[in-house]
Design a protein around this motif. Sequence first.
Motif, PDB file in Angstrom:
ATOM      1  N   ASN A  89     -13.336  10.702  11.267  1.00 10.71           N
ATOM      2  CA  ASN A  89     -12.045  10.165  10.862  1.00 10.71           C
ATOM      3  C   ASN A  89     -11.001  11.249  11.062  1.00 10.71           C
ATOM      4  O   ASN A  89     -11.290  12.438  10.918  1.00 10.71           O
ATOM      5  CB  ASN A  89     -12.059   9.753   9.391  1.00 10.71           C
ATOM      6  CG  ASN A  89     -12.983   8.581   9.152  1.00 10.71           C
ATOM      7  OD1 ASN A  89     -12.612   7.435   9.342  1.00 10.71           O
ATOM      8  ND2 ASN A  89     -14.219   8.868   8.748  1.00 10.71           N
ATOM      9  N   LEU A 105      -7.671  21.099  11.005  1.00 11.69           N
ATOM     10  CA  LEU A 105      -8.584  21.585   9.957  1.00 11.69           C
ATOM     11  C   LEU A 105      -9.990  21.072  10.268  1.00 11.69           C
ATOM     12  O   LEU A 105     -10.183  19.881  10.516  1.00 11.69           O
ATOM     13  CB  LEU A 105      -8.134  21.105   8.580  1.00 11.69           C
ATOM     14  CG  LEU A 105      -6.698  21.458   8.164  1.00 11.69           C
ATOM     15  CD1 LEU A 105      -6.443  21.037   6.710  1.00 11.69           C
ATOM     16  CD2 LEU A 105      -6.420  22.945   8.331  1.00 11.69           C
ATOM     17  N   ILE A 106     -10.950  21.987  10.230  1.00  6.51           N
ATOM     18  CA  ILE A 106     -12.320  21.678  10.648  1.00  6.51           C
ATOM     19  C   ILE A 106     -13.228  21.562   9.419  1.00  6.51           C
ATOM     20  O   ILE A 106     -13.294  22.488   8.609  1.00  6.51           O
ATOM     21  CB  ILE A 106     -12.870  22.792  11.569  1.00  6.51           C
ATOM     22  CG1 ILE A 106     -11.875  23.112  12.691  1.00  6.51           C
ATOM     23  CG2 ILE A 106     -14.246  22.418  12.113  1.00  6.51           C
ATOM     24  CD1 ILE A 106     -11.677  22.011  13.699  1.00  6.51           C
ATOM     25  N   PRO A 107     -13.967  20.450   9.272  1.00 11.26           N
ATOM     26  CA  PRO A 107     -14.897  20.351   8.135  1.00 11.26           C
ATOM     27  C   PRO A 107     -16.072  21.304   8.314  1.00 11.26           C
ATOM     28  O   PRO A 107     -16.405  21.692   9.434  1.00 11.26           O
ATOM     29  CB  PRO A 107     -15.357  18.886   8.188  1.00 11.26           C
ATOM     30  CG  PRO A 107     -15.191  18.486   9.617  1.00 11.26           C
ATOM     31  CD  PRO A 107     -14.017  19.262  10.140  1.00 11.26           C
ATOM     32  N   THR A 108     -16.712  21.661   7.214  1.00 12.14           N
ATOM     33  CA  THR A 108     -17.779  22.672   7.259  1.00 12.14           C
ATOM     34  C   THR A 108     -18.874  22.313   8.258  1.00 12.14           C
ATOM     35  O   THR A 108     -19.403  23.186   8.935  1.00 12.14           O
ATOM     36  CB  THR A 108     -18.402  22.863   5.863  1.00 12.14           C
ATOM     37  OG1 THR A 108     -18.590  21.592   5.252  1.00 12.14           O
ATOM     38  CG2 THR A 108     -17.533  23.724   4.994  1.00 12.14           C
ATOM     39  N   ASN A 114      -4.588   8.545   7.243  1.00 12.04           N
ATOM     40  CA  ASN A 114      -5.581   8.170   8.244  1.00 12.04           C
ATOM     41  C   ASN A 114      -4.873   7.582   9.463  1.00 12.04           C
ATOM     42  O   ASN A 114      -4.014   6.702   9.326  1.00 12.04           O
ATOM     43  CB  ASN A 114      -6.544   7.140   7.633  1.00 12.04           C
ATOM     44  CG  ASN A 114      -7.813   6.966   8.450  1.00 12.04           C
ATOM     45  OD1 ASN A 114      -7.788   7.010   9.680  1.00 12.04           O
ATOM     46  ND2 ASN A 114      -8.919   6.764   7.763  1.00 12.04           N
ATOM     47  N   VAL A 126     -12.329  14.530   9.421  1.00 11.88           N
ATOM     48  CA  VAL A 126     -13.034  14.241   8.167  1.00 11.88           C
ATOM     49  C   VAL A 126     -14.248  13.369   8.469  1.00 11.88           C
ATOM     50  O   VAL A 126     -14.093  12.270   9.007  1.00 11.88           O
ATOM     51  CB  VAL A 126     -12.103  13.510   7.174  1.00 11.88           C
ATOM     52  CG1 VAL A 126     -12.851  13.167   5.889  1.00 11.88           C
ATOM     53  CG2 VAL A 126     -10.884  14.361   6.858  1.00 11.88           C
ATOM     54  N   PRO A 127     -15.457  13.836   8.141  1.00 13.15           N
ATOM     55  CA  PRO A 127     -16.629  12.995   8.388  1.00 13.15           C
ATOM     56  C   PRO A 127     -16.763  11.895   7.344  1.00 13.15           C
ATOM     57  O   PRO A 127     -16.457  12.101   6.167  1.00 13.15           O
ATOM     58  CB  PRO A 127     -17.793  13.992   8.275  1.00 13.15           C
ATOM     59  CG  PRO A 127     -17.295  15.047   7.353  1.00 13.15           C
ATOM     60  CD  PRO A 127     -15.804  15.150   7.583  1.00 13.15           C
ATOM     61  N   MET A 165      -6.451  16.680  10.265  1.00 13.27           N
ATOM     62  CA  MET A 165      -7.756  16.937   9.642  1.00 13.27           C
ATOM     63  C   MET A 165      -8.822  16.079  10.282  1.00 13.27           C
ATOM     64  O   MET A 165      -8.640  14.869  10.441  1.00 13.27           O
ATOM     65  CB  MET A 165      -7.738  16.604   8.142  1.00 13.27           C
ATOM     66  CG  MET A 165      -7.059  17.615   7.263  1.00 13.27           C
ATOM     67  SD  MET A 165      -7.252  17.150   5.523  1.00 13.27           S
ATOM     68  CE  MET A 165      -8.952  17.611   5.221  1.00 13.27           C
ATOM     69  N   GLY A 199      -2.240  13.934   5.919  1.00  9.91           N
ATOM     70  CA  GLY A 199      -2.835  13.211   4.796  1.00  9.91           C
ATOM     71  C   GLY A 199      -2.953  11.710   4.979  1.00  9.91           C
ATOM     72  O   GLY A 199      -3.406  11.014   4.072  1.00  9.91           O
ATOM     73  N   SER A 213     -12.213  27.703  10.056  1.00 10.53           N
ATOM     74  CA  SER A 213     -11.919  26.534   9.230  1.00 10.53           C
ATOM     75  C   SER A 213     -10.705  25.775   9.758  1.00 10.53           C
ATOM     76  O   SER A 213     -10.459  24.637   9.358  1.00 10.53           O
ATOM     77  CB  SER A 213     -11.683  26.939   7.774  1.00 10.53           C
ATOM     78  OG  SER A 213     -10.546  27.766   7.672  1.00 10.53           O
ATOM     79  N   PHE A 216      -7.037  12.479  10.074  1.00 11.53           N
ATOM     80  CA  PHE A 216      -5.871  12.325   9.209  1.00 11.53           C
ATOM     81  C   PHE A 216      -4.732  13.204   9.741  1.00 11.53           C
ATOM     82  O   PHE A 216      -4.971  14.339  10.160  1.00 11.53           O
ATOM     83  CB  PHE A 216      -6.189  12.743   7.767  1.00 11.53           C
ATOM     84  CG  PHE A 216      -7.054  11.766   7.027  1.00 11.53           C
ATOM     85  CD1 PHE A 216      -8.416  11.665   7.300  1.00 11.53           C
ATOM     86  CD2 PHE A 216      -6.520  10.936   6.061  1.00 11.53           C
ATOM     87  CE1 PHE A 216      -9.223  10.759   6.624  1.00 11.53           C
ATOM     88  CE2 PHE A 216      -7.313  10.032   5.372  1.00 11.53           C
ATOM     89  CZ  PHE A 216      -8.665   9.936   5.655  1.00 11.53           C
TER      90      PHE A 216
END
Lengths: 92, 141
Positions: free
Chosen positions: A58, A6-9, A65, A85-86, A83, A63, A19, A60
């Motif tokens: 970061n 999953l890619i953050p915006t 880390n 996650v910045p 995921m 869910g 996404s 995950f």
Amino acid sequence: MSVTILIPTALRSFVDRKSEVEVEGGTVSEALASLATQYPDLKHQIYEDDVKLRGFVNVFVEGTNIKKLNGLETALAEGATVMLVPAIAGGC
Amino acid sequence: MLKLTRQIEEAIRKAGADAYPNECCGILFGKEDGDDHVVTSLRAIENARESGEQYHRFLITAEDMMQAELEARKLGLEIVGFYHSHPDHPARPSDYDREHALPFYSYIILRVAEGKSEQMTSWRLQLSRDAFDSESFVVEP
């Protein structure tokens, strides 16, 4: 091993505005390397060098880390969700 | 350009005043509209910095960001930016802000002076990471 990242915006402009991206990899390290190979422009954004992720990145897995798992060597099951996650910080 | 509603603006101003003399912080949910960011809701986040540092620093933990990313996806929204306050400091990004920011996102900064919210600005980091560009914003009813 096919997994979904999953890619953050903030990083989607480097992956054709997607996404999420499916990649192959048995560990987080392998999956991220596969992602970086598919999208070379993203590599510079998330890696400091060939192996070390930038400090704000970061990761995950399902869910959790990866710092609480086995880091970049955390094993991935078929169909796992990873995921990016910045970390967000600032101040005056 | 950043677009937000009067209700969202007021919520950010209240968060800044309530957190004074510490910094408040939170996440902006919304949509991209061309180059614009349209904010439709926000999530206030508890400043995760040590209590003695919160007067000039904020931190949104990776765990809070992960939950927010999942929530945004569930709602069909995107994280388009963040807000935080500058207690008794100007509403412009510091070097520390720049060092910890990412391109794409809108960064709202609210000046809070002696407990009262004042100027609100929005910024976007250049791709080179060398500087922020001021971002115009409109508040709609």
